[in-house]
Structure formats: C-alpha cells, structure tokens
Design an enzyme around this catalytic site. Structure first.
Site, PDB file in Angstrom:
ATOM      1  N   ASP A 219     -42.975  31.489 -28.296  1.00  0.00           N
ATOM      2  CA  ASP A 219     -44.051  31.365 -27.309  1.00  0.00           C
ATOM      3  C   ASP A 219     -44.684  32.724 -27.024  1.00  0.00           C
ATOM      4  O   ASP A 219     -44.923  33.079 -25.868  1.00  0.00           O
ATOM      5  CB  ASP A 219     -43.515  30.746 -26.022  1.00  0.00           C
TER       6      ASP A 219
ATOM      7  N   LYS B 132     -35.164  33.421 -13.076  1.00  0.00           N
ATOM      8  CA  LYS B 132     -36.178  32.426 -13.432  1.00  0.00           C
ATOM      9  C   LYS B 132     -35.588  31.057 -13.102  1.00  0.00           C
ATOM     10  O   LYS B 132     -34.670  30.585 -13.784  1.00  0.00           O
ATOM     11  CB  LYS B 132     -36.545  32.504 -14.916  1.00  0.00           C
TER      12      LYS B 132
END
Length: 209
Positions: A107, A10
């Site tokens: 999240d 990522k």
C-alpha cells in the site's frame, strides 16, 4: 508507562476487532512487520489486544507525510532536487524489504511515507494498511478508498497476490504524483481506465484458468 517511552498506537476499527479472521490476519501482518529493521522503515513493536480494543504499537515518528509536504511546495509539486534524496531513501527501504526481509508493502503511497524535520524518510504501515482495507471490503462489501486504488497495479486490481513488483508500480505512481500534482490515472472510471490501459497478457489469463 513501565519503560517510560512514547510510542504510537494504531487502533483497529471496532468491526475489525470483533472479527476473529481479521484479527488473525492482522497478527500475521504484525509478525511480518516486526521483522523489518531499517532506518527508513517505521518500526513495529507489538500486537496489543484486550476485551475492548485491538491495536498495533509502533515507533512514534515526528514527521509529515509526503502527501502533506507536496501541498507545501511551490506550485504544490516537488522539484527534482528536493525530491531526489527522499526517493533514494524510499528505494533503499524497499530494496531491503524485498530482498532481505522478503516482505512487500502492498500500500505504498505519499500518505504512507513520513519525513522527519532532519529529512529522513520513513515508510509506514507495511502490510497493515492494505490488510485493513481488504478486511473492510470483506466485512462491508464496499471497495477500499479511491486514494489507495490510485496507486494499485493492474495485477493487484485483478486480485493477484501482491509482490515486490506491485510496490515498484506504486512507487512510480507516487513519484508521478509528487512531481506532477496527481497520480497517472486520476479521472474517469479508475479501475476500467487502468485495466484497459494494461490488458492482461494472454499467458496470464491462461495461467489463471
């Protein structure tokens, strides 16, 4: 390449990679995520940095997000029978993270849950996605995406420190969307709508003062 293994990377946006504070925050989130070892949580391996980029290396999962899978269901919503085993796995992952590792996801939403072809659910981006959103807000002055706000608890919207309770709220909003087709708070001015629906208790306001 040395070990002959395939992983996922990522990459952080260039604006984040150039900010020393943001990089330190991301390192800390990576340290926390590395402690998580559970079959229903995507494993995080390392923090990778050189002169041109910053990235987090993690387990490569051959799967589809719950957000994508919902759109493939009849009527674009899950049946209780189909969803139950997936939610059970998510709950086990959260129970482990909250009680054993003492880490909150911060999240949780359908786009951060991957489902493999054999039906294994895996929570992704523990702390990392939320940290990136907060950094983006700090650097640009612009709030995070509407998609994340849809699953945030009133406490998180007020800027309170994230806890396990915020993950439970996000799980409820996620479950609602997967069964009904949209999150519980969807139309109108989102922040005002949620904060009006859930006014802060007087005791919390006094504590904040």
């Amino acid at each position: 390449e040395t070990l002959g293994e395939t992983i996922a990377l990522k990459f952080l946006p260039a604006s984040v990679a150039r900010d020393a504070v943001a990089v330190d925050e991301m390192k800390e989130e990576t340290r926390k995520a590395r402690r998580l070892r559970h079959p229903n949580i995507v494993s995080v391996f390392d923090f990778v940095q050189d002169t041109t980029m910053v990235a987090v290396s993690m387990e490569l999962v051959d799967g589809t997000t719950l957000a994508q899978l919902r759109l493939q269901q009849p009527g674009k919503v899950f049946s209780e029978k189909t969803l139950a085993p997936l939610i059970s796995q998510i709950c086990r992952a959260l129970d482990y993270a909250h009680h054993d590792a003492k880490v909150a996801h911060r999240d949780l939403k359908p786009a951060n849950v991957l489902v493999t072809p054999d039906g294994t659910a895996k929570l992704a981006d523990f702390g990392i996605a939320r940290s990136l959103t907060e950094t983006h807000t700090r650097l640009t002055g612009k709030a995070g995406t509407r998609g994340t706000l849809l699953y945030m608890s009133p406490q998180q919207l007020r800027g309170r420190h994230a806890t396990a309770a915020d993950d439970i709220y996000a799980l409820g909003a996620t479950l609602y969307e997967l069964l009904a087709g949209k999150p519980p708070f969807f139309s109108g001015e989102l922040v005002h709508q949620i904060l009006h629906e859930f006014p802060e208790p007087l005791s919390a306001r006094r504590a904040a003062l």
